[in-house]
Scaffold this motif. Structure first.
Motif, PDB file in Angstrom:
ATOM      1  N   ALA A 232       0.827  -1.199   0.000  1.00  0.00           N
ATOM      2  CA  ALA A 232       0.000   0.000   0.000  1.00  0.00           C
ATOM      3  C   ALA A 232       0.868   1.259   0.000  1.00  0.00           C
ATOM      4  CB  ALA A 232      -0.931  -0.014   1.211  1.00  0.00           C
ATOM      5  N   GLY A 233       1.950   1.226   0.757  1.00  0.00           N
ATOM      6  CA  GLY A 233       2.849   2.377   0.782  1.00  0.00           C
ATOM      7  C   GLY A 233       3.448   2.676  -0.577  1.00  0.00           C
ATOM      8  N   LEU A 234       3.814   1.632  -1.330  1.00  0.00           N
ATOM      9  CA  LEU A 234       4.340   1.851  -2.685  1.00  0.00           C
ATOM     10  C   LEU A 234       3.300   2.490  -3.587  1.00  0.00           C
ATOM     11  CD1 LEU A 234       6.269  -1.513  -3.282  1.00  0.00           C
ATOM     12  CD2 LEU A 234       7.288   0.748  -2.958  1.00  0.00           C
ATOM     13  N   LEU A 235       2.033   2.160  -3.370  1.00  0.00           N
ATOM     14  CA  LEU A 235       0.955   2.724  -4.182  1.00  0.00           C
ATOM     15  C   LEU A 235       0.539   4.107  -3.709  1.00  0.00           C
ATOM     16  CD1 LEU A 235      -1.356  -0.425  -4.519  1.00  0.00           C
ATOM     17  CD2 LEU A 235       0.178   0.512  -6.263  1.00  0.00           C
ATOM     18  N   GLY A 236       1.000   4.485  -2.529  1.00  0.00           N
ATOM     19  CA  GLY A 236       0.596   5.778  -1.985  1.00  0.00           C
ATOM     20  C   GLY A 236      -0.829   5.790  -1.486  1.00  0.00           C
ATOM     21  N   ILE A 237      -1.312   4.640  -1.001  1.00  0.00           N
ATOM     22  CA  ILE A 237      -2.666   4.564  -0.473  1.00  0.00           C
ATOM     23  C   ILE A 237      -2.603   4.019   0.954  1.00  0.00           C
ATOM     24  CG2 ILE A 237      -3.676   4.185  -2.747  1.00  0.00           C
ATOM     25  CD1 ILE A 237      -3.953   1.214  -2.063  1.00  0.00           C
ATOM     26  N   ALA A 238      -3.686   4.237   1.691  1.00  0.00           N
ATOM     27  CA  ALA A 238      -3.751   3.706   3.045  1.00  0.00           C
ATOM     28  C   ALA A 238      -4.000   2.200   2.989  1.00  0.00           C
ATOM     29  CB  ALA A 238      -4.876   4.386   3.820  1.00  0.00           C
TER      30      ALA A 238
END
Length: 303
Positions: A232-238
């Motif tokens: 999720a962090g790589l995607l920039g989402i929670a």
């Protein structure tokens, strides 16, 4: 003319052909339906065409039997169905008689191991008893392939795979599709393995005509919840909020929940020492970062 027959041209087999298919002059694959066979025959894997035939695990064609008779190597990824190995159920006699066969690889799973309560284990560890849970059919299939190899005097490598991920099949794609759950189970870890490193291991077996059991896993077993949060962090989402195991039992399938039965940390020393494999992606962070950088989190990319 060395011939490879892939009984079940699934995700791992397709990536193997794309990366290392040049080892063979002829590659034959099977799938369960005529439509899938036609679609895969029209594709190219690393520039290679695969001669495709249908095999539904109940009966087969003269073309598949002829391919077995000509095979130098077999890659078996067809999973047991209803407790029965479909390849052995239909083709065991043909495989036992195949005159040029010199190596067999059977793709299995870490799910065969008994719960070690998170202790490190290797290939000598206890497997699950009887029909205790999801890995039991694989254990029976492993043993049947080993018996066939001993009778035929052909090496059989059993590759016990960690959680498979790679292009089009990883935590980022699952998050983007939605419906993913993070389960809070303190102390629970699992091994992962990038499909490229599976392909490396398969090729090393064929190169060495290796025999025996091998854990095909990364260096760093980690919490599934932690891996989802990193994706999720790589995607920039929670990341999805964590839920308890009791809550997961209300929203997840029995098969998905089975991955939270027990806990093991599998070693890969034999993969490195005997097969000589150096992992390209020794942990899930390196693998996910590479997939994200290549854009493989967005679509199911053809190999």
């Amino acid at each position: 003319m060395p011939t490879l027959v892939c009984l079940g041209l699934g995700y791992c087999a397709r990536h193997y052909v794309a990366e290392f298919g040049a080892r063979f002059d002829r590659i034959v694959g099977t799938t369960r339906t005529a439509d899938d066979a036609a679609a895969l025959a029209a594709q190219r894997f690393g520039g290679r065409a695969v001669e495709m035939h249908m095999f539904d695990g109940k009966s087969t064609s003269p073309e598949v039997r002829a391919a077995i008779a000509a095979a130098d190597a077999l890659l078996i990824s067809a999973a047991p169905a209803e407790g029965v190995d479909p390849v052995l159920a239909v083709l065991e006699d043909e495989i036992a008689r195949a005159p040029t066969l010199s190596s067999i690889v059977f793709l299995s799973t870490l799910g065969v191991y008994a719960d070690s309560n998170g202790a490190w284990i290797d290939e000598t560890a206890e497997v699950i008893p009887g029909r205790a849970r999801r890995g039991s059919a694989r254990i029976e299939a492993e043993q049947a392939w080993q018996r066939l190899g001993a009778r035929r005097k052909v090496p059989v490598a059993i590759l016990r795979l960690g959680g498979i991920y790679g292009p089009g099949q990883n935590g980022m794609t699952r998050l983007l599709r939605g419906g993913m759950h993070r389960v809070a189970k303190p102390g629970h870890v699992s091994n992962r393995i990038h499909v490229f490193d599976i392909a490396q291991a398969i090729d090393a077996v064929f190169a060495r005509r290796a025999d025996g059991l091998f854990n095909i896993v990364d260096d760093e077993p980690a919490s599934p919840s932690e891996q989802i949060a990193y994706a999720a962090g790589l995607l920039g989402i929670a990341p999805p909020p964590e839920i308890s195991l009791a809550e997961a039992q209300q929203v997840m399938s029995p098969f998905a929940l089975s991955f939270y039965d027990g806990c093991i940390r599998a070693r890969n020393d034999k993969l490195k020492r005997v097969l000589g494999v150096t992992l390209r992606y020794p942990n899930y962070r390196e693998g996910l970062r590479a997939l994200h950088a290549a854009g493989y989190h967005l679509t199911a990319v053809q190999a």
